[in-house]
Design a protein around this motif. Sequence first.
Motif, short mmCIF file in Angstrom:
data_model
loop_
_atom_site.label_atom_id
_atom_site.label_comp_id
_atom_site.label_asym_id
_atom_site.label_seq_id
_atom_site.Cartn_x
_atom_site.Cartn_y
_atom_site.Cartn_z
N SER A 160 0.78 -1.08 -0.09
CA SER A 160 -0.16 0.13 -0.03
C SER A 160 0.81 1.28 -0.12
O SER A 160 1.69 1.38 0.94
CB SER A 160 -0.97 0.04 1.23
OG SER A 160 -1.81 1.06 1.11
N ASP A 280 -7.33 -2.62 -5.96
CA ASP A 280 -8.65 -2.21 -5.54
C ASP A 280 -9.79 -2.04 -6.41
O ASP A 280 -10.87 -2.66 -6.44
CB ASP A 280 -8.55 -0.73 -4.68
CG ASP A 280 -8.00 0.31 -5.66
OD1 ASP A 280 -7.09 0.11 -6.25
OD2 ASP A 280 -8.67 1.21 -5.65
N ARG A 281 -9.31 -1.73 -7.62
CA ARG A 281 -10.15 -1.57 -9.02
C ARG A 281 -10.35 -3.03 -9.49
O ARG A 281 -11.33 -3.50 -9.71
CB ARG A 281 -9.84 -0.59 -9.89
CG ARG A 281 -10.56 -0.66 -11.02
CD ARG A 281 -10.22 0.48 -12.00
NE ARG A 281 -11.08 0.45 -13.28
CZ ARG A 281 -10.70 1.33 -14.41
NH1 ARG A 281 -9.85 2.01 -14.13
NH2 ARG A 281 -11.51 1.41 -15.20
N ALA A 284 -12.68 -5.16 -7.28
CA ALA A 284 -13.82 -4.84 -6.96
C ALA A 284 -14.81 -5.11 -8.06
O ALA A 284 -16.10 -5.19 -8.10
CB ALA A 284 -13.88 -3.05 -6.71
N SER A 336 -1.53 -1.35 -4.37
CA SER A 336 -2.48 -0.43 -4.79
C SER A 336 -2.20 0.97 -3.88
O SER A 336 -1.63 0.95 -2.94
CB SER A 336 -4.00 -0.73 -4.29
OG SER A 336 -4.94 0.15 -4.52
N THR A 338 -4.72 2.56 -2.75
CA THR A 338 -5.82 2.38 -1.86
C THR A 338 -5.99 1.14 -1.29
O THR A 338 -7.02 0.29 -1.82
CB THR A 338 -6.91 3.06 -2.20
OG1 THR A 338 -7.45 2.76 -3.34
CG2 THR A 338 -7.09 4.73 -2.28
N MET A 339 -5.06 0.46 -0.80
CA MET A 339 -5.14 -1.18 -0.51
C MET A 339 -6.15 -1.61 0.23
O MET A 339 -6.29 -1.09 1.60
CB MET A 339 -3.80 -1.62 0.23
CG MET A 339 -3.67 -2.90 0.54
SD MET A 339 -4.06 -4.22 -0.88
CE MET A 339 -2.66 -3.90 -1.74
N THR A 340 -6.75 -2.41 -0.14
CA THR A 340 -8.15 -2.87 0.67
C THR A 340 -7.63 -3.86 1.83
O THR A 340 -6.66 -4.84 1.53
CB THR A 340 -9.07 -3.74 -0.11
OG1 THR A 340 -10.12 -4.34 0.68
CG2 THR A 340 -8.45 -4.85 -0.83
N LYS A 345 -12.41 -10.07 -0.24
CA LYS A 345 -11.85 -9.88 -1.48
C LYS A 345 -10.52 -10.52 -1.60
O LYS A 345 -10.24 -10.81 -2.72
CB LYS A 345 -11.59 -8.27 -1.62
CG LYS A 345 -13.15 -7.54 -1.74
CD LYS A 345 -12.77 -6.11 -2.20
CE LYS A 345 -14.29 -5.24 -2.05
NZ LYS A 345 -13.94 -3.89 -2.10
N GLU A 385 -9.60 0.12 4.57
CA GLU A 385 -8.84 0.49 3.55
C GLU A 385 -7.44 1.28 3.85
O GLU A 385 -7.97 2.01 4.93
CB GLU A 385 -9.51 1.38 2.49
CG GLU A 385 -10.53 0.41 1.72
CD GLU A 385 -11.36 1.29 0.62
OE1 GLU A 385 -11.03 0.88 -0.57
OE2 GLU A 385 -11.93 2.30 1.01
N ARG A 508 -11.31 7.57 -2.26
CA ARG A 508 -10.52 6.77 -3.42
C ARG A 508 -10.16 7.47 -4.68
O ARG A 508 -8.92 7.58 -5.01
CB ARG A 508 -10.84 5.27 -3.81
CG ARG A 508 -10.05 4.50 -4.43
CD ARG A 508 -10.78 3.09 -5.10
NE ARG A 508 -11.00 2.45 -3.85
CZ ARG A 508 -12.19 2.11 -3.22
NH1 ARG A 508 -13.31 2.70 -3.80
NH2 ARG A 508 -12.38 1.39 -2.22
#
Length: 578
Positions: A160, A280-281, A284, A336, A338-340, A345, A385, A508
């Motif tokens: 991240s 993240d994208r 998702a 990412s 914005t690392m989840t 996930k 996140e 995000r």
Amino acid sequence: MELNGAPEPAPKPSSKKKDPKPAEEPVPTGHSLILQKLRRSLAIAHSKPVSTPEPESTPAADEPEIEIETVEATGLEPLPQPEPTKASKPVSTLFSLPSWLKEPISVSPTTRTPFSSITGLSPKLQQRLGVLSLTEAFAVQTSVLPLLLDAKTGGDLCISAATGSGKTLAYVLPIIQSLSSRVVTRLRAIVVVPTRELVQQVNSTAVSISSGTGLKIGTAIGSRSLAVEQGLLVAEEDDGSVVSKVDILITTPGRLVEHVRATPGFDLTWVKWLVIDEADRLLAQSFQEWVNVVIVGLEEAAAKHCVDSIAGVDLGNLGLRSGRREAEKVRKVVLSATMTRDVGKLAGLRLRRPRLVVVEDPPLPEDINMADAGEDDAQEGEELEQFSVPAGLREHVIPVESSEHKPLYLLYLLRKQGIKTGALVFVKSNEGAARLAKLLETVGEKSGDKLSVGLVTGEMEKKRREKILKRFSKSEVDILVCSDLISRGLDLPNIRHIINYDIPASTRAYVHRVGRTARAGNEGDAWTLLGNNEARWFWRNIGKAIRRAIAVKKVPIVVESEGVGLRKAYEEVLYGEE
């Protein structure tokens, strides 16, 4: 009684049967007694006396008589309750996370290390980095490279870090070093990114770093036909077998699925690296259920590498399971800005002994107040996140009193701050971006502040977008008005200012927008035009949720109600000359 001295005859028996004498009701015992006690308890609880039917007959002599006492319930008034208190903050969900997510490896974004000091980095790659004038590793590279270069460490890695922090080089270097000794060309590394533009950017970095190694790098995107790409990725040998023509493939997820399912000879058997950038994208959205297709495909391919015997002895006969050797297992790298930390996930990736590396800003000084929003506007941190912005980014907010004059606020901002080039203006819709670009150019001509304004939206053809982006990179276009199409991943040089003409839809989206500047250790500014009805949301979701070293500054701009110059030119464009 006698009649005339004659005895009274005896009555004849009646044909009607007399009602039988009521049977004696037995004294409650066993279950009946329990039920009776239950009824009595319920009656007491409801403050009603218990009515118990009395037996019609005297109980048998050998059975004790049971006396039932009626009890009247008293003292059941409500107990005094404490005064209601303010709802407490929800309990953090971090307690349910695995230890590797709760306790990440943290590194300061200001960390710098000479590449010559990175443990495990080969002299050949160090020399190549020197040719490219890359001498110091950024924070993410300093922390990640030793972990990925050490083959003995193994395990997967989640990273991240803010956009522009050097994540691409952090995974490209280990992949190239690990594959540089290969003899036969086979597909050994797959890099998955969400957009075609990002495919080209990662490909450019990989080709530059791999120069002189002999490694073959290919791309797979949806802009070419599948048949054309198949010819670029695989080749048929004289003996009829199909072999790979690339060692490293950089691709979008949808096109990767197409090759896995439809390209003969597209073999995952030898893959050692799987990189998921902008995770993240990618996680998702389904993209043809790419995660399941690729992960299952890799596991099925791994079965071909299973060690069934050692020294001629079948492992099954010894009661041991066959398995792939540690050195042959696929290593996954997930990145990412914005690392989840949503375990659900990440579960689909089936990570093996994972670790999390977080490049984060130091905590805010205690004397800094993020805004005038107040306690009620404070937002709980996004527990699932990790948000951060580039260390060299300066953030500013411009209060907009009248949304009707918002374009005028933008024009005043450009003039007051001396922004004449290298600015990226984000608008929430394609139509709004087109109108604003035309307005800026027209008002600039009338006011004497002539600007070269470009436009990039999702409705434009790819070739036209690429042409405008190329002109912007060469400073032939001063101001680039765009939608969120280019808010992710793209590394456009010469960007010094990010202007949020419309506020982003989420924290995000804000992180990815402002990440277009202050990249690779440079400095940059982010400006947000904020309407009165947007302030509360902004300070709650962006002002509080992002880890940053400094506060967001407010920059008031006063739009004169009278005068000449920008306002006059602006009104002439909108309403026509009088």
